[in-house]
Scaffold this motif. Structure first.
Motif, PDB file in Angstrom:
ATOM      1  N   LYS A 175      43.788  36.218  19.608  1.00 38.48           N
ATOM      2  CA  LYS A 175      42.441  35.711  19.809  1.00 38.48           C
ATOM      3  C   LYS A 175      41.517  36.258  18.719  1.00 38.48           C
ATOM      4  O   LYS A 175      40.695  35.541  18.184  1.00 38.48           O
ATOM      5  CB  LYS A 175      41.948  36.102  21.203  1.00 38.48           C
ATOM      6  CG  LYS A 175      40.664  35.460  21.622  1.00 38.48           C
ATOM      7  CD  LYS A 175      40.361  35.809  23.079  1.00 38.48           C
ATOM      8  CE  LYS A 175      39.127  35.101  23.556  1.00 38.48           C
ATOM      9  NZ  LYS A 175      38.864  35.373  24.976  1.00 38.48           N
TER      10      LYS A 175
ATOM     11  N   ALA B 205      42.492  37.315  15.727  1.00 38.69           N
ATOM     12  CA  ALA B 205      42.895  36.745  14.437  1.00 38.69           C
ATOM     13  C   ALA B 205      42.324  35.340  14.272  1.00 38.69           C
ATOM     14  O   ALA B 205      41.895  34.954  13.184  1.00 38.69           O
ATOM     15  CB  ALA B 205      44.410  36.710  14.317  1.00 38.69           C
ATOM     16  N   ARG B 206      42.290  34.570  15.342  1.00 37.41           N
ATOM     17  CA  ARG B 206      41.839  33.172  15.277  1.00 37.41           C
ATOM     18  C   ARG B 206      40.371  33.066  14.889  1.00 37.41           C
ATOM     19  O   ARG B 206      39.925  32.054  14.368  1.00 37.41           O
ATOM     20  CB  ARG B 206      42.104  32.468  16.612  1.00 37.41           C
ATOM     21  CG  ARG B 206      41.689  31.007  16.643  1.00 37.41           C
ATOM     22  CD  ARG B 206      42.457  30.225  15.565  1.00 37.41           C
ATOM     23  NE  ARG B 206      42.054  28.854  15.515  1.00 37.41           N
ATOM     24  CZ  ARG B 206      41.194  28.346  14.625  1.00 37.41           C
ATOM     25  NH1 ARG B 206      40.635  29.128  13.718  1.00 37.41           N
ATOM     26  NH2 ARG B 206      40.891  27.076  14.624  1.00 37.41           N
ATOM     27  N   LYS B 207      39.616  34.118  15.088  1.00 35.94           N
ATOM     28  CA  LYS B 207      38.202  34.096  14.701  1.00 35.94           C
ATOM     29  C   LYS B 207      38.024  33.937  13.199  1.00 35.94           C
ATOM     30  O   LYS B 207      37.023  33.401  12.754  1.00 35.94           O
ATOM     31  CB  LYS B 207      37.511  35.374  15.177  1.00 35.94           C
ATOM     32  CG  LYS B 207      37.373  35.459  16.680  1.00 35.94           C
ATOM     33  CD  LYS B 207      36.742  36.775  17.093  1.00 35.94           C
ATOM     34  CE  LYS B 207      36.665  36.855  18.611  1.00 35.94           C
ATOM     35  NZ  LYS B 207      36.152  38.152  19.063  1.00 35.94           N
ATOM     36  N   SER B 208      39.024  34.402  12.418  1.00 41.38           N
ATOM     37  CA  SER B 208      38.866  34.319  10.975  1.00 41.38           C
ATOM     38  C   SER B 208      39.970  33.559  10.240  1.00 41.38           C
ATOM     39  O   SER B 208      39.809  33.259   9.067  1.00 41.38           O
ATOM     40  CB  SER B 208      38.724  35.713  10.364  1.00 41.38           C
ATOM     41  OG  SER B 208      39.508  36.657  11.004  1.00 41.38           O
TER      42      SER B 208
ATOM     43  N   LYS C 157      43.402  30.478  10.529  1.00 40.82           N
ATOM     44  CA  LYS C 157      44.073  29.435  11.303  1.00 40.82           C
ATOM     45  C   LYS C 157      45.575  29.636  11.316  1.00 40.82           C
ATOM     46  O   LYS C 157      46.270  29.122  12.173  1.00 40.82           O
ATOM     47  CB  LYS C 157      43.740  28.053  10.718  1.00 40.82           C
ATOM     48  CG  LYS C 157      42.299  27.666  10.896  1.00 40.82           C
ATOM     49  CD  LYS C 157      42.044  26.282  10.360  1.00 40.82           C
ATOM     50  CE  LYS C 157      40.580  25.916  10.552  1.00 40.82           C
ATOM     51  NZ  LYS C 157      40.272  24.585  10.068  1.00 40.82           N
TER      52      LYS C 157
ATOM     53  N   ALA D 274      48.703  32.685  10.671  1.00 44.17           N
ATOM     54  CA  ALA D 274      49.008  34.105  10.520  1.00 44.17           C
ATOM     55  C   ALA D 274      50.505  34.287  10.282  1.00 44.17           C
ATOM     56  O   ALA D 274      51.309  33.420  10.625  1.00 44.17           O
ATOM     57  CB  ALA D 274      48.590  34.860  11.778  1.00 44.17           C
TER      58      ALA D 274
ATOM     59  N   SER E  82      50.082  32.205  20.636  1.00 45.36           N
ATOM     60  CA  SER E  82      49.379  31.627  19.491  1.00 45.36           C
ATOM     61  C   SER E  82      48.847  30.229  19.814  1.00 45.36           C
ATOM     62  O   SER E  82      47.719  29.899  19.442  1.00 45.36           O
ATOM     63  CB  SER E  82      50.274  31.610  18.253  1.00 45.36           C
ATOM     64  OG  SER E  82      51.416  30.816  18.466  1.00 45.36           O
TER      65      SER E  82
ATOM     66  N   ASN F 292      45.664  30.160  21.703  1.00 49.23           N
ATOM     67  CA  ASN F 292      44.485  30.490  20.910  1.00 49.23           C
ATOM     68  C   ASN F 292      44.321  29.616  19.668  1.00 49.23           C
ATOM     69  O   ASN F 292      43.564  29.958  18.766  1.00 49.23           O
ATOM     70  CB  ASN F 292      44.550  31.971  20.498  1.00 49.23           C
ATOM     71  CG  ASN F 292      44.370  32.877  21.691  1.00 49.23           C
ATOM     72  OD1 ASN F 292      43.284  32.988  22.235  1.00 49.23           O
ATOM     73  ND2 ASN F 292      45.448  33.503  22.127  1.00 49.23           N
ATOM     74  N   SER F 293      45.039  28.483  19.629  1.00 47.32           N
ATOM     75  CA  SER F 293      44.963  27.541  18.511  1.00 47.32           C
ATOM     76  C   SER F 293      45.216  28.218  17.166  1.00 47.32           C
ATOM     77  O   SER F 293      44.540  27.953  16.175  1.00 47.32           O
ATOM     78  CB  SER F 293      43.600  26.834  18.492  1.00 47.32           C
ATOM     79  OG  SER F 293      43.392  26.142  19.697  1.00 47.32           O
ATOM     80  N   LEU F 294      46.197  29.100  17.163  1.00 50.29           N
ATOM     81  CA  LEU F 294      46.580  29.818  15.952  1.00 50.29           C
ATOM     82  C   LEU F 294      48.024  29.477  15.621  1.00 50.29           C
ATOM     83  O   LEU F 294      48.879  29.472  16.498  1.00 50.29           O
ATOM     84  CB  LEU F 294      46.445  31.330  16.174  1.00 50.29           C
ATOM     85  CG  LEU F 294      46.842  32.244  15.022  1.00 50.29           C
ATOM     86  CD1 LEU F 294      45.860  32.108  13.860  1.00 50.29           C
ATOM     87  CD2 LEU F 294      46.891  33.699  15.508  1.00 50.29           C
ATOM     88  N   GLU F 295      48.282  29.195  14.361  1.00 52.89           N
ATOM     89  CA  GLU F 295      49.653  28.950  13.935  1.00 52.89           C
ATOM     90  C   GLU F 295      50.223  30.261  13.399  1.00 52.89           C
ATOM     91  O   GLU F 295      49.622  30.895  12.535  1.00 52.89           O
ATOM     92  CB  GLU F 295      49.697  27.881  12.843  1.00 52.89           C
ATOM     93  CG  GLU F 295      51.101  27.576  12.388  1.00 52.89           C
ATOM     94  CD  GLU F 295      51.155  26.509  11.312  1.00 52.89           C
ATOM     95  OE1 GLU F 295      52.192  26.455  10.617  1.00 52.89           O
ATOM     96  OE2 GLU F 295      50.189  25.736  11.156  1.00 52.89           O
TER      97      GLU F 295
END
Length: 182
Positions: free
Chosen positions: A1, A3-6, A8, A10, A150, A153-156
């Motif tokens: 969460k 990481a997703r702030k900054s 898209k 990781a 991931s 939290n919409s993170l790849e």
């Protein structure tokens, strides 16, 4: 969460422990043949004695490690890893199940199926354990959790350690370079 702030996308380290021997199980496998010589009852006795020691809140405490390793005493080295990872020992399983239900140990069956289909498996126990982790624990537990967390939290998250070239490199170096001593 966070990481997703900054970002898209990781990079994760998933797969490194499996292909480079990073788990405690791989170190313990060096002694699997000796543990196979011990009786199953010595493992039960050790677990009962360990129950008298204070519980530790340290991750992977000595008490926890000894408890888990003792589950493999008296079993063939190739099956010990399954038993070390098990939440319950054989007696605890029997105590939990109703007497009219036959216990089907799917973990051991799966392990034998995977090793049976592997054509390039080394006879070394450590390499067998590493293969088992790559084929079961990594995809069914580690990668699944990372994928869910991931996506939530919409993170790849990408796993560069799982690139074929990295895995090929890992299999090209001697096991003794990956796992030695304690």
């Amino acid at each position: 969460k966070g990481a997703r702030k900054s970002v898209k996308v990781a990079l994760g380290g998933d797969g490194a422990d499996e292909i480079f021997g990073g788990y405690v199980n791989f170190q313990a496998a060096q002694f699997a043949s000796l543990m196979a010589l011990l009786s199953k009852s010595s493992g039960s006795l050790l677990r009962r004695l360990l129950d008298y020691l204070p519980t530790s809140d340290h991750y992977m405490s000595i008490k926890f490690r000894l408890h888990q390793l003792s589950k493999g005493f008296g079993y063939p080295p190739i099956l010990q890893n399954c038993l070390w990872m098990s939440a319950f020992d054989e007696q605890e399983k029997r105590d939990l199940w109703q007497s009219d239900i036959e216990i089907n140990d799917n973990v051991k069956l799966t392990f034998n199926e995977i090793l049976g289909e592997a054509k390039d498996i080394s006879p070394q126990v450590i390499n067998s354990f590493m293969l088992m982790f790559k084929r079961t624990y990594l995809p069914n537990h580690i990668l699944t959790k990372m994928d869910r967390a991931s996506m939530y939290n919409s993170l790849e998250v990408r796993s560069p350690m799982l690139a074929k070239s990295i895995e090929d490199f890992s299999t090209s170096i001697p096991t003794s370079w990956k796992v030695s001593g304690f």
